[in-house]
Structures are given as C-alpha cells and as structure tokens.
Design an enzyme around this catalytic site. Structure first.
Site: not given
Ligand code: NAI
Length: 247
Positions: A157-161, A144, A92, A190
């Site tokens: 961030y998008a690539a990591s998720k 995500s 997480n 969230i």
C-alpha cells in the site's frame, strides 16, 4: 448561485462509498457533471444518483475495474460520448491487503499495486489526450501519508501511494505546458469503511497520535479535492496536500 465547478465534467473513481462518494456528491453540488466509476451498481450508488439528480445535478455511473487498462480506456471513451468533455479526473479507487513484508504474498503485492497505482496510470493515460485537446484539465490522485512516511505492515500500500505521488509530479511536468494540472492528496486517518474494520485499539492509537484528536471525515478530504479541481487552484500543480489533522 455561484458554483465552483459549473460547466465542468469530472470522473471520480471508487465513487460508490467513502471519500470518492463524498467527492462525487460535493462536485455535483458545485455544478460538475459527474461520471462515477464503480465496481458494481449497489444501493449506495443508486441512492447517490437519485439524490444528485433530485438536487438538479447531472450524474452517471459506469461499472469498471480501474486496474484494467482496456476497461478504463473503453469507459473513458463512453464518458466522452455521454458528456462531450472531461475536465477533472479523481483517481480515488483503492484497496488495502496488509501484511508484514516477509509474509506478504505476490498476489497481495500485485493486487494493491494494480488497483491503487496502475489504475491511476490507466485513467491518466486515457483522459489526458482529451484534456490536451481542451488545453485544460485537473488530475487529482488520492495518495496517503503512508506513501510519504511508510508504515509497517503496508509495504504494498505504501509503495503504491508513494508511486502515485511520483506519477503526479511527473504528470504535472509532462502536461503543464498543455494547461493540465496534477496534484495529490495525502489523507491521514479518515473515518470510512476502509478504516472501520481496524481493531479498536489500533483506531485509538491513531487518534492519540493526531493533534486534532479525531479521525477526518470523507467530506473534509472532498473539500480539498474541490479546491484542486476548481479554478481556485489554477496555479497549483505537482503538489501533495496532506489532510491529516496535523498527524
Ligand atoms: P473505501 O474502501 O471506502 O472506498 C474505496 C473505493 O474504491 C470503493 O468504492 C471500492 O469499490 C473502490 N474500488 C476498489 N477497487 C476498485 C477497482 N479495481 N476499480 C474501481 N473501483 C475500485 O476507501 P476510502 O477510505 O474511501 O479511500 C478512498 C481512497 O483514499 C483510497 O485510495 C485510499 O487508499 C485513500 N486513503 C484513505 C484513507 C483512510 O483513512 N480512509 C487514508 C489515506 C488514503
């Protein structure tokens, strides 16, 4: 009382606050012995431990940088010494370092990939030999919706998720025959410290686009993690469950 996670041991990373904290608390309430992975022992961590113990639960906090391969392997061995087994892993821990792609620095890219994605590899690599010996385990990774659809300003961030989803599907395929399940959760918007710092107009825009007209609560994500961690989901693997209020 019938508890969904009795006799299980679970590692939850990024358990100091937000979704990870809600997950650690809920797992403990359901009888899980919880190893909280945190960056440092602060008041919130101490409070969480005290409350879980006051309710009769078992919990221990471990200070660890989840992006460090070495630290993660050392801490995992310590958890094994302290608890004797590992049944659940919740990847997480996560950060954002937003910027438009052309303005994004190499450091912003590396940081986010290492903390969000490499950390998940580190922990899966460290816990899976133990789960294989036990012939069971549930691995849950906090992806995500941005990892599914992309988002301007969040290339790192998008690539990591997205990477976490592919890692989950691959883990499910490689370890399925050993009784280990792997699933991802893709939360939408969230209400946590991570989103609290967004400008109010960005928050309002998000909420307008959510058919349920509100942000989700960390506890609402934790409930899905509980389902995936428990035997209720014994034939669910390689999936990504969106928790988005239909966004
Ligand atoms: P948060 O910022 O409240 O909590 C993240 C936790 O990760 C913190 O406790 C932090 O100390 C920990 N962490 C950061 N770097 C770490 C490292 N190197 N090693 C160990 N721990 C580290 O965030 P929130 O909102 O609770 O998010 C939890 C997860 O859910 C994250 O992976 C996030 O990307 C994901 N998520 C959150 C959404 C939201 O709207 N809040 C939406 C979609 C996904």
């Amino acid at each position: 009382m019938n508890q969904l996670l009795s006799n299980k041991v679970g590692i939850v990373t990024g358990a100091a606050r937000g979704i990870g904290n809600a997950t650690a608390r809920l797992f403990a309430k359901e009888g899980c012995r919880v190893a909280m992975i945190v960056r440092s022992i602060n008041e919130k961590v101490t409070d969480t431990i005290e409350q879980i113990k006051a309710d009769g639960g078992e919990v221990q906090a471990y200070v660890c940088d989840a992006s460090s391969y070495e630290q993660v392997h050392t801490i995992t061995e310590q958890v094994m010494k302290d608890f004797g087994r590992i049944d659940i892993l919740v990847n997480n821990a996560g950060i954002t370092k937003d910027n438009l792609l052309l303005r994004m620095t190499e450091e912003q890219w590396d940081n986010v990939i290492n903390v969000n994605l490499k950390s998940a590899f580190n922990f899966i690599h460290a816990v899976s030999p133990h789960m294989m010996r036990q012939k069971s385990g549930s691995i849950i990774s906090m992806s995500s919706v941005v990892g599914i659809y992309g988002n301007a300003g969040q290339a790192n961030y998008a690539a990591s998720k997205a990477g976490m989803i592919a890692l989950t599907e691959t883990t499910a395929k490689e370890f399925g025959s050993r009784g280990i399940r792997a699933n991802a959760i893709a939360p939408g918007f969230i209400l946590t410290d991570m989103t609290a710092n967004l400008p109010q107009n960005t928050i309002d825009e998000f909420v307008k686009r959510i058919p349920m007209h509100r942000g989700g609560l960390p506890e609402e994500v934790a409930n899905v993690a509980l389902f995936l961690a428990s035997d209720l989901s014994s034939y669910v693997s390689g999936q990504t469950i969106q928790v988005t209020g239909a966004m």
